[in-house]
Design a protein around this motif. Structure first.
Motif, PDB file in Angstrom:
ATOM      1  N   LEU A 146      39.730  47.935  47.195  1.00 17.36           N
ATOM      2  CA  LEU A 146      38.702  46.884  47.263  1.00 17.36           C
ATOM      3  C   LEU A 146      37.858  46.891  45.990  1.00 17.36           C
ATOM      4  O   LEU A 146      37.570  45.827  45.430  1.00 17.36           O
TER       5      LEU A 146
ATOM      6  N   THR B 221      29.969  42.250  50.160  1.00 13.24           N
ATOM      7  CA  THR B 221      31.253  42.807  50.585  1.00 13.24           C
ATOM      8  C   THR B 221      31.071  44.203  51.162  1.00 13.24           C
ATOM      9  O   THR B 221      31.689  44.553  52.170  1.00 13.24           O
TER      10      THR B 221
ATOM     11  N   SER C 271      39.570  45.251  43.194  1.00 18.05           N
ATOM     12  CA  SER C 271      39.625  43.788  43.288  1.00 18.05           C
ATOM     13  C   SER C 271      38.434  43.129  42.580  1.00 18.05           C
ATOM     14  O   SER C 271      38.483  41.939  42.292  1.00 18.05           O
TER      15      SER C 271
ATOM     16  N   LYS D 291      41.771  52.370  50.719  1.00 19.22           N
ATOM     17  CA  LYS D 291      41.518  50.937  50.891  1.00 19.22           C
ATOM     18  C   LYS D 291      40.209  50.535  50.211  1.00 19.22           C
ATOM     19  O   LYS D 291      40.117  49.459  49.622  1.00 19.22           O
TER      20      LYS D 291
END
Length: 151
Positions: A99, A129, A102, A95
């Motif tokens: 991320l 983030t 992205s 994950k």
């Protein structure tokens, strides 16, 4: 400086933080434990990279939360900070990789604008983030017991 960035963006989640927070580790008498832990983190990642590239990448994700842990608990022993970061990221590395993917468009914008958008938008966005990611990954450990017992 990495721990200072982590401290600045994590504290900025819930209170207005001054730019002086970027020099977080340099303002403390516990500079040596922070430097030692960050050195060991980087050394372990390099040594895992010698095995093959993939284990080095996996370990870089496993130890990604170390600067945030040190920003909250600078006196934490190095092995404990590395172990805790490894536990926090267990089951979340894919994950985290997605991320990171992205941000590809933002990084491409940085190339097109010759780095101007990196300074203004991309780098702060990525650090903020990561601070949110640390907060989310830290929550299960806080719920299990008090923060002083876990950390």
């Amino acid at each position: 400086m990495i721990v200072g960035h982590a401290s600045f963006f994590y504290k900025n989640r819930y209170e207005k933080t001054s730019v002086g927070e970027l020099a977080f580790a340099f303002n403390r008498e516990d500079l040596f434990p922070v430097v030692k832990t960050m050195f060991l983190r980087d050394l372990y990642i390099v040594l895992w990279s010698f095995v093959f590239i993939i284990p080095g990448i996996v370990k870089s994700y496993a130890y990604r939360m170390v600067p945030f842990i040190l920003s909250e608990y600078p006196q934490m022993p190095a092995k404990e900070a590395l172990r805790l970061s490894n536990e926090m990221t267990r089951g979340h590395k894919m994950k985290m990789f997605i991320l990171d993917l992205s941000f590809f468009g933002w990084m491409l914008l940085g190339v097109i604008t010759l780095g101007i958008s990196d300074i203004v938008f991309t780098t702060p966005y990525i650090y903020a983030t990561e601070a949110e990611l640390y907060h989310v990954l830290k929550m299960p450990f806080i719920r299990q017991s008090s923060a002083d017992d876990v950390f």
